[in-house]
Design a protein around this motif. Structure first.
Motif, PDB file in Angstrom:
ATOM      1  N   ILE A  99       0.863  -1.179   0.000  1.00 39.04           N
ATOM      2  CA  ILE A  99       0.000   0.000   0.000  1.00 39.04           C
ATOM      3  C   ILE A  99       0.905   1.237   0.000  1.00 39.04           C
ATOM      4  O   ILE A  99       2.093   1.145   0.331  1.00 39.04           O
ATOM      5  CB  ILE A  99      -0.942   0.046   1.226  1.00 39.04           C
ATOM      6  N   PRO A 100       0.398   2.417  -0.370  1.00 34.68           N
ATOM      7  CA  PRO A 100       1.234   3.620  -0.333  1.00 34.68           C
ATOM      8  C   PRO A 100       1.828   3.853   1.051  1.00 34.68           C
ATOM      9  O   PRO A 100       1.169   3.668   2.075  1.00 34.68           O
ATOM     10  CB  PRO A 100       0.252   4.733  -0.716  1.00 34.68           C
ATOM     11  N   GLY A 101       3.109   4.234   1.065  1.00 35.60           N
ATOM     12  CA  GLY A 101       3.801   4.547   2.311  1.00 35.60           C
ATOM     13  C   GLY A 101       4.201   6.010   2.291  1.00 35.60           C
ATOM     14  O   GLY A 101       3.365   6.900   2.423  1.00 35.60           O
ATOM     15  N   MET A 102       5.484   6.270   2.088  1.00 32.03           N
ATOM     16  CA  MET A 102       5.930   7.656   1.953  1.00 32.03           C
ATOM     17  C   MET A 102       5.398   8.279   0.671  1.00 32.03           C
ATOM     18  O   MET A 102       5.278   9.495   0.567  1.00 32.03           O
ATOM     19  CB  MET A 102       7.451   7.718   1.984  1.00 32.03           C
ATOM     20  N   ALA A 103       5.102   7.452  -0.301  1.00 30.27           N
ATOM     21  CA  ALA A 103       4.479   7.959  -1.529  1.00 30.27           C
ATOM     22  C   ALA A 103       2.965   7.940  -1.364  1.00 30.27           C
ATOM     23  O   ALA A 103       2.400   6.939  -0.905  1.00 30.27           O
ATOM     24  CB  ALA A 103       4.884   7.102  -2.724  1.00 30.27           C
ATOM     25  N   THR A 104       2.324   9.026  -1.730  1.00 25.22           N
ATOM     26  CA  THR A 104       0.862   9.056  -1.700  1.00 25.22           C
ATOM     27  C   THR A 104       0.277   8.442  -2.966  1.00 25.22           C
ATOM     28  O   THR A 104      -0.888   8.054  -3.004  1.00 25.22           O
ATOM     29  CB  THR A 104       0.358  10.486  -1.551  1.00 25.22           C
ATOM     30  N   GLY A 105       1.088   8.357  -4.015  1.00 28.77           N
ATOM     31  CA  GLY A 105       0.658   7.770  -5.274  1.00 28.77           C
ATOM     32  C   GLY A 105       1.776   7.844  -6.295  1.00 28.77           C
ATOM     33  O   GLY A 105       2.831   8.437  -6.039  1.00 28.77           O
ATOM     34  N   TRP A 106       1.548   7.218  -7.459  1.00 31.63           N
ATOM     35  CA  TRP A 106       2.578   7.217  -8.493  1.00 31.63           C
ATOM     36  C   TRP A 106       1.951   7.034  -9.872  1.00 31.63           C
ATOM     37  O   TRP A 106       0.822   6.553 -10.001  1.00 31.63           O
ATOM     38  CB  TRP A 106       3.604   6.119  -8.237  1.00 31.63           C
ATOM     39  N   THR A 107       2.702   7.448 -10.880  1.00 29.06           N
ATOM     40  CA  THR A 107       2.292   7.256 -12.270  1.00 29.06           C
ATOM     41  C   THR A 107       3.422   6.539 -13.000  1.00 29.06           C
ATOM     42  O   THR A 107       4.586   6.562 -12.573  1.00 29.06           O
ATOM     43  CB  THR A 107       2.012   8.600 -12.951  1.00 29.06           C
ATOM     44  N   THR A 108       3.074   5.912 -14.121  1.00 32.40           N
ATOM     45  CA  THR A 108       4.039   5.132 -14.892  1.00 32.40           C
ATOM     46  C   THR A 108       3.961   5.532 -16.352  1.00 32.40           C
ATOM     47  O   THR A 108       2.865   5.736 -16.892  1.00 32.40           O
ATOM     48  CB  THR A 108       3.735   3.621 -14.769  1.00 32.40           C
ATOM     49  N   SER A 109       5.088   5.645 -17.012  1.00 31.56           N
ATOM     50  CA  SER A 109       5.117   5.977 -18.439  1.00 31.56           C
ATOM     51  C   SER A 109       4.536   4.822 -19.245  1.00 31.56           C
ATOM     52  O   SER A 109       4.441   3.685 -18.778  1.00 31.56           O
ATOM     53  CB  SER A 109       6.548   6.267 -18.887  1.00 31.56           C
ATOM     54  N   SER A 110       4.172   5.105 -20.488  1.00 31.03           N
ATOM     55  CA  SER A 110       3.525   4.103 -21.335  1.00 31.03           C
ATOM     56  C   SER A 110       4.408   2.890 -21.587  1.00 31.03           C
ATOM     57  O   SER A 110       3.911   1.776 -21.781  1.00 31.03           O
ATOM     58  CB  SER A 110       3.100   4.735 -22.667  1.00 31.03           C
ATOM     59  N   ASP A 111       5.726   3.070 -21.573  1.00 33.19           N
ATOM     60  CA  ASP A 111       6.626   1.931 -21.801  1.00 33.19           C
ATOM     61  C   ASP A 111       6.994   1.200 -20.508  1.00 33.19           C
ATOM     62  O   ASP A 111       7.752   0.234 -20.520  1.00 33.19           O
ATOM     63  CB  ASP A 111       7.898   2.376 -22.533  1.00 33.19           C
ATOM     64  N   GLY A 112       6.456   1.681 -19.386  1.00 34.28           N
ATOM     65  CA  GLY A 112       6.689   1.024 -18.107  1.00 34.28           C
ATOM     66  C   GLY A 112       8.055   1.271 -17.505  1.00 34.28           C
ATOM     67  O   GLY A 112       8.411   0.643 -16.495  1.00 34.28           O
ATOM     68  N   LEU A 113       8.823   2.198 -18.049  1.00 34.90           N
ATOM     69  CA  LEU A 113      10.203   2.397 -17.599  1.00 34.90           C
ATOM     70  C   LEU A 113      10.379   3.554 -16.614  1.00 34.90           C
ATOM     71  O   LEU A 113      11.314   3.533 -15.819  1.00 34.90           O
ATOM     72  CB  LEU A 113      11.117   2.626 -18.802  1.00 34.90           C
ATOM     73  N   VAL A 114       9.513   4.548 -16.665  1.00 32.67           N
ATOM     74  CA  VAL A 114       9.676   5.716 -15.802  1.00 32.67           C
ATOM     75  C   VAL A 114       8.499   5.791 -14.827  1.00 32.67           C
ATOM     76  O   VAL A 114       7.342   5.868 -15.234  1.00 32.67           O
ATOM     77  CB  VAL A 114       9.776   7.018 -16.625  1.00 32.67           C
ATOM     78  N   TRP A 115       8.823   5.762 -13.560  1.00 35.23           N
ATOM     79  CA  TRP A 115       7.827   5.837 -12.491  1.00 35.23           C
ATOM     80  C   TRP A 115       8.047   7.146 -11.740  1.00 35.23           C
ATOM     81  O   TRP A 115       9.174   7.478 -11.364  1.00 35.23           O
ATOM     82  CB  TRP A 115       7.971   4.673 -11.517  1.00 35.23           C
ATOM     83  N   THR A 116       6.962   7.869 -11.481  1.00 38.03           N
ATOM     84  CA  THR A 116       7.042   9.134 -10.767  1.00 38.03           C
ATOM     85  C   THR A 116       6.222   9.033  -9.488  1.00 38.03           C
ATOM     86  O   THR A 116       5.016   8.752  -9.524  1.00 38.03           O
ATOM     87  CB  THR A 116       6.529  10.295 -11.633  1.00 38.03           C
ATOM     88  N   PHE A 117       6.879   9.251  -8.337  1.00 39.52           N
ATOM     89  CA  PHE A 117       6.249   9.100  -7.029  1.00 39.52           C
ATOM     90  C   PHE A 117       6.084  10.471  -6.376  1.00 39.52           C
ATOM     91  O   PHE A 117       7.023  11.268  -6.334  1.00 39.52           O
ATOM     92  CB  PHE A 117       7.123   8.222  -6.121  1.00 39.52           C
ATOM     93  N   LYS A 118       4.869  10.727  -5.874  1.00 40.46           N
ATOM     94  CA  LYS A 118       4.605  11.954  -5.126  1.00 40.46           C
ATOM     95  C   LYS A 118       4.679  11.619  -3.637  1.00 40.46           C
ATOM     96  O   LYS A 118       4.001  10.708  -3.149  1.00 40.46           O
ATOM     97  CB  LYS A 118       3.226  12.505  -5.464  1.00 40.46           C
ATOM     98  N   LEU A 119       5.528  12.339  -2.916  1.00 38.02           N
ATOM     99  CA  LEU A 119       5.764  12.064  -1.506  1.00 38.02           C
ATOM    100  C   LEU A 119       4.831  12.864  -0.604  1.00 38.02           C
ATOM    101  O   LEU A 119       4.484  14.009  -0.904  1.00 38.02           O
ATOM    102  CB  LEU A 119       7.215  12.383  -1.134  1.00 38.02           C
ATOM    103  N   ARG A 120       4.462  12.254   0.493  1.00 42.19           N
ATOM    104  CA  ARG A 120       3.640  12.926   1.491  1.00 42.19           C
ATOM    105  C   ARG A 120       4.510  13.867   2.337  1.00 42.19           C
ATOM    106  O   ARG A 120       5.739  13.757   2.351  1.00 42.19           O
ATOM    107  CB  ARG A 120       2.950  11.907   2.388  1.00 42.19           C
ATOM    108  N   ASP A 121       3.867  14.735   3.089  1.00 42.96           N
ATOM    109  CA  ASP A 121       4.577  15.542   4.074  1.00 42.96           C
ATOM    110  C   ASP A 121       4.905  14.635   5.261  1.00 42.96           C
ATOM    111  O   ASP A 121       4.014  14.020   5.861  1.00 42.96           O
ATOM    112  CB  ASP A 121       3.718  16.714   4.550  1.00 42.96           C
TER     113      ASP A 121
END
Length: 554
Positions: free
Chosen positions: A84-106
């Protein structure tokens, strides 16, 4: 993770009464002397003594239990052990599955400093370059350039595929698609570490006087071979949801002694019990014994770097003559299953047992005849006896299994001579990593729910965790192809081909699939049996604490 089959300790001979007194004194001295403290205190029998609480030097589940209460990664575990999300509140993934972007909580470190994306960048660069080398860095090789940085082919650590876009945004670039990444990121190798502290004190950051974490608890005291004491971190982002104020983790090296300590109330939980004691436990401690299927395996490793196990015929003969059915039904007795394959049941998107050893289903007598013929073909006989040492973890049921398999091998022929040698858990694994063994005992528990976490153990690049140094270019090619395959079924088929290859060449000796076994006092609430046997303390409470709304919280 290396399986926690515990260690003996130097004061093992201390009388039970003396131990009880010491624990009582420890509790009082650490603030557990009144009813409120006792209600929110957990005493946890944790199997083995930690080698390290630094997530870049640890390698066992006994260390994971503590580290996972001190630090929180991008992704964490729910009460059932699911990501489940921990320090990350959520994430997105590029169409090729190679780049993941994580948004961190306060969130804050325990010293009040904000946790930032740069703490993750710093931690992941450190694990690839730290000295001594991290035992577990290979689990993160999915990150772009990680393997090449670890082995020195790339000198510039900034080429690692991780960067802080801003304080609350972390971008991770992979070498290949990895849909299992959220599960992998629950593992402590991916946790952040406090850059501002580690840069100041180095490896000493994990000492109690220096420790800073972002989890629900912080390190208060570590008395080697006695206990690790953690206390509530009031800066934890969900502190209000945590019931417990403090936890003592003890290296419970003797299952029977630990069982007695559970019975007397000295321990609330013990992380194992002997299956042979199940009937008595159910009678004396009704409701305490918890047994659940486990994504884990006990297996034996051949040192393939030198005789006699650099000969496949010898490996095959020894593997086929271990009586797994007798071991599981008569020695272990806790619902373990005989293993003839590498990947255990319960692993997602994979059919366990789809490939097996070629001797599965044959009688032991048939196997013994086959084994003798193989050894004779390899040149062994009365004038050249086969001699080797089987090294095993000297804890839990392993000392009872060792003489059984020794007798199995003696039935091949009088000229098969096997010595058995027990060692403490940490010593045993260190010998495996250093190649200081002939036939060795090991266990493996999944770090994330994917077959790769088992099959990758035999890739050439897996380094320290590939204990026997199995190496086959075709195996490596299949695993590389599986990494690049996006179709789930085709990917599983490639890994099954690789699994079939290592089984055919007897690159390992699978013995039994594990069950997780815990003794849990009815006093403890919030415990959820699960296949990964992860039970984070932030979800646990006690009936005493729940009954009294007036008890203070730190």
């Amino acid at each position: 993770m290396e399986r926690d089959i515990k260690m003996k300790i130097t004061h093992r001979s201390i009388a039970h009464a003396t131990t009880a007194l010491m624990l009582s004194l420890a509790l009082v001295s650490c603030g557990g002397g009144n009813e409120a403290d006792k209600a929110r205190t957990l005493h946890f029998g944790n199997s083995a003594e930690p080698l390290s609480l630094d997530p870049h030097q640890a390698s066992g589940v006994w260390e994971n239990r503590i580290i996972g209460d001190l630090l929180i990664g991008l992704v964490t575990d729910d009460p059932k052990g699911r990501p489940i999300p921990g320090m990350a509140t959520g994430w997105t993934t590029s169409s090729d599955g190679l780049v993941w972007t994580f948004k961190l909580r306060d969130a804050l470190w325990s010293d009040g400093v904000p946790v930032t994306a740069d703490d993750f960048v710093y931690a992941w660069r450190r694990i690839m370059t730290t000295k001594p080398p991290a035992k577990y860095a290979s689990i993160l090789y999915v990150i772009k350039n990680a393997e090449q940085i670890y082995d020195g082919r790339i000198k510039d650590v900034t080429q690692l595929g991780v960067r802080a876009i801003d304080a609350k945004t972390l971008e991770v670039t992979l070498d290949h698609p990895a849909p299992y990444l959220p599960g992998l990121l629950t593992h402590y190798t991916s946790f952040p570490i406090p850059k501002h502290v580690v840069e100041k004190v180095g490896s000493a950051w994990i000492k109690a006087e220096n420790f800073v974490g972002n989890g629900p608890f912080k390190l208060k005291q570590w008395k080697p071979n006695d206990f690790v004491h953690v206390v509530r971190n009031t800066n934890y982002y969900e502190n209000a949801k945590v019931c417990l104020d403090q936890i003592f983790y003890y290296p419970t090296t003797d299952d029977n002694a630990a069982e007695r300590r559970v019975r007397t109330g000295e321990l609330d939980i013990n992380a194992n019990f002997s299956g042979s004691r199940l009937e008595e436990i159910n009678k004396n401690l009704p409701g305490y014994a918890r047994i659940h299927s486990y994504t884990g395996l006990t297996y034996y490793l051949f040192n393939m770097r030198k005789p006699p196990f650099n000969d496949e015929r010898v490996r095959a003969a020894i593997s086929m003559t271990a009586d797994r059915e007798f071991v599981t039904s008569q020695i272990l007795k806790a619902k373990q299953e005989p293993a003839y394959s590498l990947v255990p049941p319960g692993v997602a998107h994979y059919t366990s047992g789809a490939v097996t050893t070629d001797f599965k289903g044959q009688s032991l007598q048939t196997r013994l005849v086959r084994a003798r013929k193989l050894l004779e073909e390899a040149g062994y006989g009365p004038s050249k006896p086969l001699k080797f040492t089987f090294s095993f973890r000297n804890t839990n049921d392993n000392p009872r299994v060792a003489p059984v398999v020794q007798q199995n091998w003696a039935k091949i022929a009088p000229w098969v001579q096997v010595d058995i040698l027990g060692a403490e858990t940490q010593i045993n694994y260190e010998k495996l990593r250093n190649g200081d063994f002939q036939l060795g005992d090991a266990g493996w528990i999944s770090d994330f729910n994917d077959a790769k976490n088992f099959v990758y153990l035999f890739q050439t690049s897996t380094d320290q965790l590939n204990y026997g140094k199995y190496s086959n270019p075709e195996f490596d090619r299949l695993m590389d192809a599986a990494d690049l395959e996006k179709d789930t079924k085709k990917r599983a088929a490639l890994m099954q081909e690789a699994e079939a290859l290592v089984l055919k060449e007897n690159g390992l000796m699978p013995m039994w699939f594990l069950t997780n076994r815990n003794l849990v006092s009815p006093r403890i609430t919030g415990w959820e049996d699960n296949a990964v046997d992860i039970h984070r303390a932030r979800y646990l409470c006690t009936t005493d604490a729940l009954k009294s709304a007036t008890l203070p919280k730190s």
